[in-house]
Design a protein around this motif. Sequence first.
Motif, PDB file in Angstrom:
ATOM      1  N   PRO A   3       0.835  -1.203   0.000  1.00 44.97           N
ATOM      2  CA  PRO A   3       0.000   0.000   0.000  1.00 44.97           C
ATOM      3  C   PRO A   3       0.871   1.255   0.000  1.00 44.97           C
ATOM      4  O   PRO A   3       1.990   1.251   0.495  1.00 44.97           O
ATOM      5  CB  PRO A   3      -0.777  -0.120   1.315  1.00 44.97           C
ATOM      6  N   PHE A   4       0.353   2.325  -0.575  1.00 46.45           N
ATOM      7  CA  PHE A   4       1.027   3.616  -0.577  1.00 46.45           C
ATOM      8  C   PHE A   4       0.133   4.579   0.183  1.00 46.45           C
ATOM      9  O   PHE A   4      -0.987   4.846  -0.231  1.00 46.45           O
ATOM     10  CB  PHE A   4       1.247   4.116  -2.006  1.00 46.45           C
ATOM     11  N   ILE A  32       8.557   4.989  -6.003  1.00 44.49           N
ATOM     12  CA  ILE A  32       8.646   3.715  -5.296  1.00 44.49           C
ATOM     13  C   ILE A  32       8.254   2.603  -6.261  1.00 44.49           C
ATOM     14  O   ILE A  32       7.263   2.720  -6.982  1.00 44.49           O
ATOM     15  CB  ILE A  32       7.754   3.703  -4.046  1.00 44.49           C
ATOM     16  N   SER A  33       9.039   1.544  -6.259  1.00 42.14           N
ATOM     17  CA  SER A  33       8.809   0.415  -7.143  1.00 42.14           C
ATOM     18  C   SER A  33       8.539  -0.850  -6.341  1.00 42.14           C
ATOM     19  O   SER A  33       9.098  -1.046  -5.265  1.00 42.14           O
ATOM     20  CB  SER A  33      10.051   0.191  -8.017  1.00 42.14           C
ATOM     21  N   ASP A  34       7.719  -1.714  -6.897  1.00 41.21           N
ATOM     22  CA  ASP A  34       7.490  -3.032  -6.312  1.00 41.21           C
ATOM     23  C   ASP A  34       8.461  -4.067  -6.870  1.00 41.21           C
ATOM     24  O   ASP A  34       8.449  -5.214  -6.433  1.00 41.21           O
ATOM     25  CB  ASP A  34       6.054  -3.499  -6.587  1.00 41.21           C
ATOM     26  N   SER A  35       9.271  -3.682  -7.832  1.00 38.90           N
ATOM     27  CA  SER A  35      10.246  -4.610  -8.407  1.00 38.90           C
ATOM     28  C   SER A  35      11.359  -4.891  -7.408  1.00 38.90           C
ATOM     29  O   SER A  35      11.573  -4.127  -6.456  1.00 38.90           O
ATOM     30  CB  SER A  35      10.853  -4.017  -9.683  1.00 38.90           C
ATOM     31  N   PRO A  74      19.942  -2.694   1.340  1.00 43.78           N
ATOM     32  CA  PRO A  74      20.588  -2.421   0.058  1.00 43.78           C
ATOM     33  C   PRO A  74      20.361  -0.976  -0.365  1.00 43.78           C
ATOM     34  O   PRO A  74      19.215  -0.512  -0.450  1.00 43.78           O
ATOM     35  CB  PRO A  74      19.907  -3.407  -0.892  1.00 43.78           C
ATOM     36  N   THR A  75      21.449  -0.261  -0.570  1.00 37.22           N
ATOM     37  CA  THR A  75      21.412   1.162  -0.906  1.00 37.22           C
ATOM     38  C   THR A  75      22.576   1.471  -1.834  1.00 37.22           C
ATOM     39  O   THR A  75      23.723   1.125  -1.519  1.00 37.22           O
ATOM     40  CB  THR A  75      21.533   2.037   0.360  1.00 37.22           C
ATOM     41  N   THR A 109      13.295  -0.212   0.986  1.00 39.88           N
ATOM     42  CA  THR A 109      12.557   0.273   2.154  1.00 39.88           C
ATOM     43  C   THR A 109      11.400  -0.685   2.439  1.00 39.88           C
ATOM     44  O   THR A 109      11.118  -1.580   1.645  1.00 39.88           O
ATOM     45  CB  THR A 109      11.988   1.693   1.920  1.00 39.88           C
ATOM     46  N   ASP A 110      10.725  -0.473   3.535  1.00 36.35           N
ATOM     47  CA  ASP A 110       9.554  -1.282   3.865  1.00 36.35           C
ATOM     48  C   ASP A 110       8.430  -1.100   2.842  1.00 36.35           C
ATOM     49  O   ASP A 110       7.568  -1.959   2.702  1.00 36.35           O
ATOM     50  CB  ASP A 110       9.031  -0.940   5.260  1.00 36.35           C
TER      51      ASP A 110
END
Length: 152
Positions: A3-4, A32-35, A74-75, A109-110
């Motif tokens: 959810p956003f 923001i990506s869901d990939s 991961p960044t 991110t979460d």
Amino acid sequence: MRPFYGLGIAVLGGLLSQPVLAERDNGIEHVISDSAYSTVVRQLNTALEDNGLNIMATVNHGQNAANNDLELPPTMTFIFGNPKVGTPMMQCQGSVALDLPQKMVVRETDDGVRLEWNDPHYLAERHGLEGCDLPLGNVADVLRDVAESAAQ
């Protein structure tokens, strides 16, 4: 799909798989990506190259943290640019070199994989570039397109 929150709009149908563009926050734009993180990193490399942007360096903050027995999701920071665009900005006001070349951060991110970059209009305001004839709208569009391509 995660959810956003705070978007203030309902996203329907096929739009659910599209990257979400957020409002500006202190000159920082983001998508923001869901990939998967590795997919976004790979797609960002491709999108930068496809747009004629030279990747000058990458900084793998997550790996650097791990190498020092520290934890960080991961960044990675991508440092890139096009001298034909950045040089006129620096000719207008040398201090903009503090923020150029352009950077884009990819981090897990979460909420998903987040891509972040500086809005060129914010940089123009920060460095007093208003009096110069610069294609800031075009630069902003290219950065948004690159991020959206990477986020798919």
